[in-house]
Design a protein around this motif. Structure first.
Motif, PDB file in Angstrom:
ATOM      1  N   TYR A  78      -3.124  13.084  40.043  1.00 40.04           N
ATOM      2  CA  TYR A  78      -1.866  13.745  40.347  1.00 40.04           C
ATOM      3  C   TYR A  78      -1.208  14.135  39.030  1.00 40.04           C
ATOM      4  O   TYR A  78      -1.232  13.373  38.065  1.00 40.04           O
ATOM      5  CB  TYR A  78      -0.924  12.809  41.114  1.00 40.04           C
ATOM      6  CG  TYR A  78       0.439  13.436  41.354  1.00 40.04           C
ATOM      7  CD1 TYR A  78       0.689  14.153  42.513  1.00 40.04           C
ATOM      8  CD2 TYR A  78       1.455  13.341  40.413  1.00 40.04           C
ATOM      9  CE1 TYR A  78       1.916  14.758  42.738  1.00 40.04           C
ATOM     10  CE2 TYR A  78       2.687  13.942  40.615  1.00 40.04           C
ATOM     11  CZ  TYR A  78       2.910  14.645  41.774  1.00 40.04           C
ATOM     12  OH  TYR A  78       4.128  15.241  41.981  1.00 40.04           O
ATOM     13  N   ARG A  79      -0.622  15.316  38.998  1.00 36.01           N
ATOM     14  CA  ARG A  79       0.213  15.721  37.871  1.00 36.01           C
ATOM     15  C   ARG A  79       1.289  16.656  38.383  1.00 36.01           C
ATOM     16  O   ARG A  79       0.980  17.681  39.009  1.00 36.01           O
ATOM     17  CB  ARG A  79      -0.581  16.426  36.788  1.00 36.01           C
ATOM     18  CG  ARG A  79       0.293  16.631  35.537  1.00 36.01           C
ATOM     19  CD  ARG A  79      -0.414  17.350  34.424  1.00 36.01           C
ATOM     20  NE  ARG A  79       0.341  18.601  34.240  1.00 36.01           N
ATOM     21  CZ  ARG A  79      -0.189  19.774  34.058  1.00 36.01           C
ATOM     22  NH1 ARG A  79      -1.485  19.915  34.009  1.00 36.01           N
ATOM     23  NH2 ARG A  79       0.565  20.828  33.908  1.00 36.01           N
ATOM     24  N   TYR A  80       2.532  16.300  38.148  1.00 37.42           N
ATOM     25  CA  TYR A  80       3.655  17.137  38.576  1.00 37.42           C
ATOM     26  C   TYR A  80       3.498  18.521  37.958  1.00 37.42           C
ATOM     27  O   TYR A  80       3.290  18.655  36.755  1.00 37.42           O
ATOM     28  CB  TYR A  80       4.985  16.522  38.154  1.00 37.42           C
ATOM     29  CG  TYR A  80       6.165  17.353  38.580  1.00 37.42           C
ATOM     30  CD1 TYR A  80       6.600  17.339  39.903  1.00 37.42           C
ATOM     31  CD2 TYR A  80       6.812  18.191  37.678  1.00 37.42           C
ATOM     32  CE1 TYR A  80       7.666  18.121  40.313  1.00 37.42           C
ATOM     33  CE2 TYR A  80       7.883  18.980  38.082  1.00 37.42           C
ATOM     34  CZ  TYR A  80       8.300  18.943  39.400  1.00 37.42           C
ATOM     35  OH  TYR A  80       9.349  19.719  39.796  1.00 37.42           O
ATOM     36  N   ASP A 119      -0.120  18.651  41.817  1.00 45.83           N
ATOM     37  CA  ASP A 119       0.922  18.130  42.693  1.00 45.83           C
ATOM     38  C   ASP A 119       0.571  18.697  44.073  1.00 45.83           C
ATOM     39  O   ASP A 119      -0.418  19.418  44.222  1.00 45.83           O
ATOM     40  CB  ASP A 119       2.335  18.488  42.217  1.00 45.83           C
ATOM     41  CG  ASP A 119       2.649  19.968  42.183  1.00 45.83           C
ATOM     42  OD1 ASP A 119       1.878  20.790  42.734  1.00 45.83           O
ATOM     43  OD2 ASP A 119       3.681  20.325  41.601  1.00 45.83           O
ATOM     44  N   CYS A 120       1.341  18.367  45.100  1.00 44.30           N
ATOM     45  CA  CYS A 120       0.911  18.735  46.461  1.00 44.30           C
ATOM     46  C   CYS A 120       0.823  20.246  46.671  1.00 44.30           C
ATOM     47  O   CYS A 120      -0.163  20.744  47.212  1.00 44.30           O
ATOM     48  CB  CYS A 120       1.773  18.064  47.514  1.00 44.30           C
ATOM     49  SG  CYS A 120       3.500  18.573  47.571  1.00 44.30           S
ATOM     50  N   HIS A 132       6.937  17.250  51.281  1.00 43.91           N
ATOM     51  CA  HIS A 132       5.542  17.019  50.912  1.00 43.91           C
ATOM     52  C   HIS A 132       4.648  17.846  51.826  1.00 43.91           C
ATOM     53  O   HIS A 132       5.036  18.192  52.944  1.00 43.91           O
ATOM     54  CB  HIS A 132       5.206  15.529  51.047  1.00 43.91           C
ATOM     55  CG  HIS A 132       3.879  15.157  50.479  1.00 43.91           C
ATOM     56  ND1 HIS A 132       3.551  15.365  49.164  1.00 43.91           N
ATOM     57  CD2 HIS A 132       2.778  14.610  51.059  1.00 43.91           C
ATOM     58  CE1 HIS A 132       2.310  14.939  48.951  1.00 43.91           C
ATOM     59  NE2 HIS A 132       1.820  14.485  50.089  1.00 43.91           N
ATOM     60  N   HIS A 138      -4.173  15.369  50.319  1.00 44.45           N
ATOM     61  CA  HIS A 138      -2.918  15.682  49.631  1.00 44.45           C
ATOM     62  C   HIS A 138      -2.885  15.019  48.268  1.00 44.45           C
ATOM     63  O   HIS A 138      -3.683  14.125  47.971  1.00 44.45           O
ATOM     64  CB  HIS A 138      -1.717  15.241  50.480  1.00 44.45           C
ATOM     65  CG  HIS A 138      -1.630  13.760  50.674  1.00 44.45           C
ATOM     66  ND1 HIS A 138      -0.555  13.018  50.268  1.00 44.45           N
ATOM     67  CD2 HIS A 138      -2.490  12.879  51.221  1.00 44.45           C
ATOM     68  CE1 HIS A 138      -0.746  11.741  50.571  1.00 44.45           C
ATOM     69  NE2 HIS A 138      -1.913  11.632  51.161  1.00 44.45           N
ATOM     70  N   ALA A 139      -1.960  15.494  47.435  1.00 43.05           N
ATOM     71  CA  ALA A 139      -1.713  14.903  46.114  1.00 43.05           C
ATOM     72  C   ALA A 139      -0.380  14.161  46.231  1.00 43.05           C
ATOM     73  O   ALA A 139       0.678  14.787  46.211  1.00 43.05           O
ATOM     74  CB  ALA A 139      -1.652  15.990  45.051  1.00 43.05           C
ATOM     75  N   SER A 151       1.559  11.357  44.644  1.00 44.91           N
ATOM     76  CA  SER A 151       2.664  10.956  43.766  1.00 44.91           C
ATOM     77  C   SER A 151       2.188  10.674  42.350  1.00 44.91           C
ATOM     78  O   SER A 151       0.998  10.500  42.096  1.00 44.91           O
ATOM     79  CB  SER A 151       3.341   9.696  44.319  1.00 44.91           C
ATOM     80  OG  SER A 151       2.411   8.630  44.348  1.00 44.91           O
ATOM     81  N   THR A 152       3.164  10.607  41.466  1.00 48.97           N
ATOM     82  CA  THR A 152       2.885  10.302  40.064  1.00 48.97           C
ATOM     83  C   THR A 152       2.091   9.014  39.961  1.00 48.97           C
ATOM     84  O   THR A 152       2.398   8.028  40.619  1.00 48.97           O
ATOM     85  CB  THR A 152       4.208  10.176  39.288  1.00 48.97           C
ATOM     86  OG1 THR A 152       4.923  11.405  39.432  1.00 48.97           O
ATOM     87  CG2 THR A 152       3.974   9.880  37.822  1.00 48.97           C
ATOM     88  N   VAL A 188      -5.458  12.669  44.201  1.00 49.44           N
ATOM     89  CA  VAL A 188      -5.626  13.387  45.465  1.00 49.44           C
ATOM     90  C   VAL A 188      -6.395  12.452  46.387  1.00 49.44           C
ATOM     91  O   VAL A 188      -7.378  11.831  45.983  1.00 49.44           O
ATOM     92  CB  VAL A 188      -6.402  14.708  45.251  1.00 49.44           C
ATOM     93  CG1 VAL A 188      -6.733  15.356  46.581  1.00 49.44           C
ATOM     94  CG2 VAL A 188      -5.609  15.653  44.366  1.00 49.44           C
TER      95      VAL A 188
END
Length: 167
Positions: free
Chosen positions: A63-65, A75-76, A127, A139-140, A142-143, A147
């Protein structure tokens, strides 16, 4: 005798008019009057299947914002954008809030693999993921996460308001 015929015709006419007024209109089928199985889509069934397989192959990606590539992480909405662009040539909106009105709404009993799953609290979409069948979605989350494949009926996701969209 003419009076009786006129009277009968007016009674029949009135009955037909009143009957028509009391008849309920047909109920909705899916979104905007469409049956979910035949809902318009930018995607063929083959593209929807390809999206599903590709999304499953990205499970484990960090995951990466703000991320929107396998190398950088996701991110999602970045995950959704990457999968739809690379597998179907379709570019969804970049934000989760914008995904809320993208495509067509699908009833829960009509979803298919490749549809979007949107999650909300207090009617605010926060989300999103890609439905892959059998009550599961990719889905992706959270920090610090990756995935992943989750079940819509899990204790956490079952408490969320759900909406399904078909691009």
């Amino acid at each position: 005798m003419n009076i009786d015929i006129k009277h009968c015709l007016s009674v029949v006419s009135m009955a037909l008019l009143l009957g028509g007024c009391s008849t309920a209109p047909p109920g909705p089928r899916g979104s905007a009057g469409f049956d979910s199985a035949t809902l318009p889509s930018r995607l063929s069934q083959a593209q929807a299947d390809d999206i599903t397989i590709y999304a499953l192959g990205l499970v484990g990606t960090p995951y990466r914002y703000g991320g929107n590539t396998p190398d950088a992480g996701f991110d999602c909405s970045g995950l959704i954008g990457h999968v739809y662009r690379s597998r179907a040539g379709v570019t969804p909106p970049r934000t989760v809030a914008s995904l809320k009105s993208w495509g067509w709404q699908v009833r829960s009993d009509g979803i298919r693999s490749g549809d979007l799953v949107l999650f909300a609290r207090n009617s605010v979409v926060s989300h999103a993921g890609i439905y892959v069948g059998a009550g599961r979605f990719v889905h992706a989350p959270s920090t610090g996460g990756v995935v992943r494949l989750d079940d819509l009926n899990s204790s956490y996701w079952a408490t969320q308001q759900l909406a399904f969209r078909r691009p």
